[in-house]
Design a protein around this motif. Sequence first.
Motif, PDB file in Angstrom:
ATOM      1  N   LYS A 208      40.550  51.777  38.670  1.00  0.00           N
ATOM      2  CA  LYS A 208      40.472  50.502  37.789  1.00  0.00           C
ATOM      3  C   LYS A 208      41.916  50.030  38.993  1.00  0.00           C
ATOM      4  CE  LYS A 208      41.718  48.691  33.676  1.00  0.00           C
ATOM      5  NZ  LYS A 208      41.792  48.646  32.246  1.00  0.00           N
ATOM      6  N   GLY A 209      42.446  48.726  39.198  1.00  0.00           N
ATOM      7  CA  GLY A 209      43.906  47.767  39.471  1.00  0.00           C
ATOM      8  C   GLY A 209      43.744  46.597  38.774  1.00  0.00           C
ATOM      9  N   THR A 210      43.140  45.786  39.659  1.00  0.00           N
ATOM     10  CA  THR A 210      43.348  44.396  39.769  1.00  0.00           C
ATOM     11  C   THR A 210      41.323  44.031  38.997  1.00  0.00           C
ATOM     12  OG1 THR A 210      42.842  43.626  41.639  1.00  0.00           O
ATOM     13  CG2 THR A 210      44.640  43.686  41.298  1.00  0.00           C
ATOM     14  N   ALA A 211      41.337  45.127  39.492  1.00  0.00           N
ATOM     15  CA  ALA A 211      39.796  44.318  38.211  1.00  0.00           C
ATOM     16  C   ALA A 211      39.581  46.022  38.505  1.00  0.00           C
ATOM     17  CB  ALA A 211      39.283  43.962  39.372  1.00  0.00           C
ATOM     18  N   PRO A 212      38.348  46.506  37.438  1.00  0.00           N
ATOM     19  CA  PRO A 212      37.478  47.547  37.560  1.00  0.00           C
ATOM     20  C   PRO A 212      37.194  47.647  38.337  1.00  0.00           C
ATOM     21  CG  PRO A 212      37.271  46.062  35.503  1.00  0.00           C
ATOM     22  CD  PRO A 212      37.515  45.333  36.794  1.00  0.00           C
ATOM     23  N   ALA A 213      37.287  49.759  37.713  1.00  0.00           N
ATOM     24  CA  ALA A 213      36.457  50.388  39.396  1.00  0.00           C
ATOM     25  C   ALA A 213      34.931  49.818  39.487  1.00  0.00           C
ATOM     26  CB  ALA A 213      36.772  51.785  39.329  1.00  0.00           C
ATOM     27  N   GLY A 214      35.138  49.671  40.775  1.00  0.00           N
ATOM     28  CA  GLY A 214      33.696  49.695  41.073  1.00  0.00           C
ATOM     29  C   GLY A 214      33.309  47.935  41.332  1.00  0.00           C
ATOM     30  N   HIS A 215      34.066  47.653  41.215  1.00  0.00           N
ATOM     31  CA  HIS A 215      34.096  46.107  41.226  1.00  0.00           C
ATOM     32  C   HIS A 215      35.058  45.784  42.674  1.00  0.00           C
ATOM     33  CE1 HIS A 215      33.583  44.537  37.487  1.00  0.00           C
ATOM     34  NE2 HIS A 215      32.972  45.383  37.113  1.00  0.00           N
ATOM     35  N   LYS A 216      34.681  44.687  43.138  1.00  0.00           N
ATOM     36  CA  LYS A 216      34.865  43.840  44.380  1.00  0.00           C
ATOM     37  C   LYS A 216      36.084  43.150  44.667  1.00  0.00           C
ATOM     38  CE  LYS A 216      31.124  41.939  44.649  1.00  0.00           C
ATOM     39  NZ  LYS A 216      30.450  42.699  44.116  1.00  0.00           N
ATOM     40  N   ILE A 217      37.232  43.164  45.369  1.00  0.00           N
ATOM     41  CA  ILE A 217      38.615  41.907  45.606  1.00  0.00           C
ATOM     42  C   ILE A 217      38.271  41.125  47.268  1.00  0.00           C
ATOM     43  CG2 ILE A 217      39.999  43.635  44.174  1.00  0.00           C
ATOM     44  CD1 ILE A 217      40.876  44.928  46.410  1.00  0.00           C
ATOM     45  N   ALA A 218      38.628  40.433  47.515  1.00  0.00           N
ATOM     46  CA  ALA A 218      38.494  39.586  48.529  1.00  0.00           C
ATOM     47  C   ALA A 218      39.812  40.211  49.413  1.00  0.00           C
ATOM     48  CB  ALA A 218      38.993  38.579  48.198  1.00  0.00           C
ATOM     49  N   ARG A 219      39.189  40.278  50.895  1.00  0.00           N
ATOM     50  CA  ARG A 219      40.128  41.312  51.838  1.00  0.00           C
ATOM     51  C   ARG A 219      40.761  39.540  52.266  1.00  0.00           C
ATOM     52  NH1 ARG A 219      36.236  43.823  56.087  1.00  0.00           N
ATOM     53  NH2 ARG A 219      38.459  44.515  56.685  1.00  0.00           N
ATOM     54  N   ALA A 220      40.171  39.112  52.203  1.00  0.00           N
ATOM     55  CA  ALA A 220      41.329  37.800  52.772  1.00  0.00           C
ATOM     56  C   ALA A 220      40.215  36.199  51.995  1.00  0.00           C
ATOM     57  CB  ALA A 220      41.089  37.242  54.511  1.00  0.00           C
ATOM     58  N   GLY A 221      41.151  35.346  52.512  1.00  0.00           N
ATOM     59  CA  GLY A 221      41.033  34.494  50.993  1.00  0.00           C
ATOM     60  C   GLY A 221      39.797  34.026  52.086  1.00  0.00           C
ATOM     61  N   ILE A 222      38.571  33.364  50.605  1.00  0.00           N
ATOM     62  CA  ILE A 222      37.522  33.359  50.552  1.00  0.00           C
ATOM     63  C   ILE A 222      36.963  31.476  50.573  1.00  0.00           C
ATOM     64  CG2 ILE A 222      34.611  33.524  50.678  1.00  0.00           C
ATOM     65  CD1 ILE A 222      35.349  36.270  49.627  1.00  0.00           C
ATOM     66  N   ALA A 223      36.983  30.481  51.139  1.00  0.00           N
ATOM     67  CA  ALA A 223      36.836  29.057  50.407  1.00  0.00           C
ATOM     68  C   ALA A 223      35.612  29.375  49.966  1.00  0.00           C
ATOM     69  CB  ALA A 223      36.383  28.379  52.066  1.00  0.00           C
TER      70      ALA A 223
ATOM     71  N   GLY B 298      24.818  45.456  32.189  1.00  0.00           N
ATOM     72  CA  GLY B 298      25.351  46.971  32.592  1.00  0.00           C
ATOM     73  C   GLY B 298      25.437  46.564  33.805  1.00  0.00           C
ATOM     74  N   ASN B 299      24.582  45.814  34.683  1.00  0.00           N
ATOM     75  CA  ASN B 299      24.720  46.209  36.238  1.00  0.00           C
ATOM     76  C   ASN B 299      26.038  45.535  36.333  1.00  0.00           C
ATOM     77  OD1 ASN B 299      21.489  45.508  36.968  1.00  0.00           O
ATOM     78  ND2 ASN B 299      22.506  47.537  36.463  1.00  0.00           N
ATOM     79  N   LYS B 300      25.625  44.007  35.504  1.00  0.00           N
ATOM     80  CA  LYS B 300      27.204  43.131  35.863  1.00  0.00           C
ATOM     81  C   LYS B 300      28.707  44.077  35.567  1.00  0.00           C
ATOM     82  CE  LYS B 300      24.824  39.398  36.243  1.00  0.00           C
ATOM     83  NZ  LYS B 300      24.157  37.798  35.120  1.00  0.00           N
ATOM     84  N   ALA B 301      28.927  44.686  34.758  1.00  0.00           N
ATOM     85  CA  ALA B 301      29.620  45.293  34.286  1.00  0.00           C
ATOM     86  C   ALA B 301      30.104  46.181  34.956  1.00  0.00           C
ATOM     87  CB  ALA B 301      29.829  46.063  32.473  1.00  0.00           C
ATOM     88  N   GLY B 302      29.356  46.895  35.717  1.00  0.00           N
ATOM     89  CA  GLY B 302      29.638  47.876  36.336  1.00  0.00           C
ATOM     90  C   GLY B 302      30.007  47.494  38.238  1.00  0.00           C
ATOM     91  N   GLY B 303      29.981  46.329  38.434  1.00  0.00           N
ATOM     92  CA  GLY B 303      30.709  45.743  39.644  1.00  0.00           C
ATOM     93  C   GLY B 303      29.730  44.715  40.608  1.00  0.00           C
ATOM     94  N   LEU B 304      28.515  45.094  40.130  1.00  0.00           N
ATOM     95  CA  LEU B 304      26.804  44.092  40.479  1.00  0.00           C
ATOM     96  C   LEU B 304      27.249  42.696  40.442  1.00  0.00           C
ATOM     97  CD1 LEU B 304      24.802  47.180  40.620  1.00  0.00           C
ATOM     98  CD2 LEU B 304      25.716  46.017  42.631  1.00  0.00           C
ATOM     99  N   THR B 305      27.071  41.955  41.439  1.00  0.00           N
ATOM    100  CA  THR B 305      27.021  40.145  40.362  1.00  0.00           C
ATOM    101  C   THR B 305      26.605  39.222  40.529  1.00  0.00           C
ATOM    102  OG1 THR B 305      29.757  40.256  41.771  1.00  0.00           O
ATOM    103  CG2 THR B 305      28.939  38.035  41.477  1.00  0.00           C
TER     104      THR B 305
END
Length: 491
Positions: A19-34, A339-346
């Motif tokens: 866990k950080g800026t989002a829950p474990a298993g979730h995605k964060i942007a590596r760079a800006g995405i338009a 449940g999938n979404k809560a686990g990080g799948l979008t």
Amino acid sequence: MRDPLILNPADNVAILTEKGTAPAGHKIARAGIAQGQAVVKYGQTIGYATADIAAGDHVHGHNCAFGEHDRDYRPGAGLANAQAALAAHQGTRLVFQGYHRDGGQVGTRNFIALVATVNCSATVIRRAAEELRIEGALDPYPHVDGVVAFAHGTGCGMADSGPGWQALQRVLTGHAGHPNVGAALFVGLGCEVMQIARMKRDLGQAARFHGLTIQENGGTRRTIDAIKDRVRQMLPQVDQARRATAPASTLRIGLQCGGSDGFSGITANPALGVACDMLAAQGASVVLSETPEIFGAERLLLDRVSRPELADQLLARLRWWEDYAARNGASLDNNPSPGNKAGGLTTILEKSLGAVAKAGATPLNAVLEYGEPITAPGLNFMDTPGYDPVSATGQIAGGAQLIVFTTGRGSAFGSKPAPTIKLATNDALYAAMRDDMDLNCGDILSGVSLQDKARQIVALILDVASGQETKSEALGLGDNEFLPWQIGAVV
């Protein structure tokens, strides 16, 4: 805090392992995405940004949505690589201890099956099985794993031909003639669409048939007693079976995933995929299913079809599902589950790419209808819904003697007559549900290699095939998870 995972150099998202800026298993942007730009994970498009996303931002349903996926199909384009993957796993011959049946089948369990042909006979088979258990009828027979009642909600009020009838017939006869079944008894009401006599006539000697009906036996109580008498007659012969050495090539293994999370496509699924490659090199059959949950990742299978017609068959099933969903006011992109979404799948694209990982990298050798017998070695695909009990029921009907089930959110699932092995995708789940999970794959995040975990999975499969009890068996799961797919109108 551990660095986020980058799965492919082309990815513009990374995965949080804690866990950080989002829950474990979730995605964060590596760079800006338009806004409108593709969101890329596994080197594949999993969706499109619905707003501008800054580097480090959480990427999920609030700013990422489903969109068109790659349909640049090239059937067989990756076949050479798939064949090389198969060759790379050739090695020492693997064996297990199983029950040898007529026709070359080998069972991993030794059950007596009571199979209802219609919902009207569901109660009598369940009552007979329960009374036999209470009376201790199996106590003198230690080599019989149990009497299991396969009851369901259909068998009448349906067409007497066509896909729905054929699917149910394959399921019922597939369970009765299953290698994990030492003897079987069909029980009907007598007047239903799914007639025992017709099944005998159409199938001849293809299944081991014993049958009776409630109407012929004089009602409910007399039928329960008649079932119990038949079982008592079967027990001594079924108990004579003994395990003996069998090659791993005789195994048919159903692959399932349920309660998936953001780690499913990183830990348990790819590790199971490598294990499947190892088993395919032995000549075993592994069966991927859940057609709605390969949507968006079908190209990964089409690339390695061993024959061109298999691509046509797989695409035909996907078109059927798109039409079926549309006719019923749904679409294949309404997955993942909450449940999938809560686990990080979008999106379904992301879920499908992770799900297909459990099929490994070897050639696709067969595309099967629901419940169709599994005969081709190596990777098979069986057309089933994504709903786990329905999907696993079809795989078992096809002859799968084991189910291997990956889960990230946790699943209380078991199956009979084929036991289920459950693999946890993360450490937290394994710690929380130790009584349900057979093996932890979360330690892949801590440095255990996919190859080492795959070897652990193969060893566990061979141990369970030889009689080791799974967690779901110890908990008594499997009696209520028999759920045939109802296709067509209920009339």
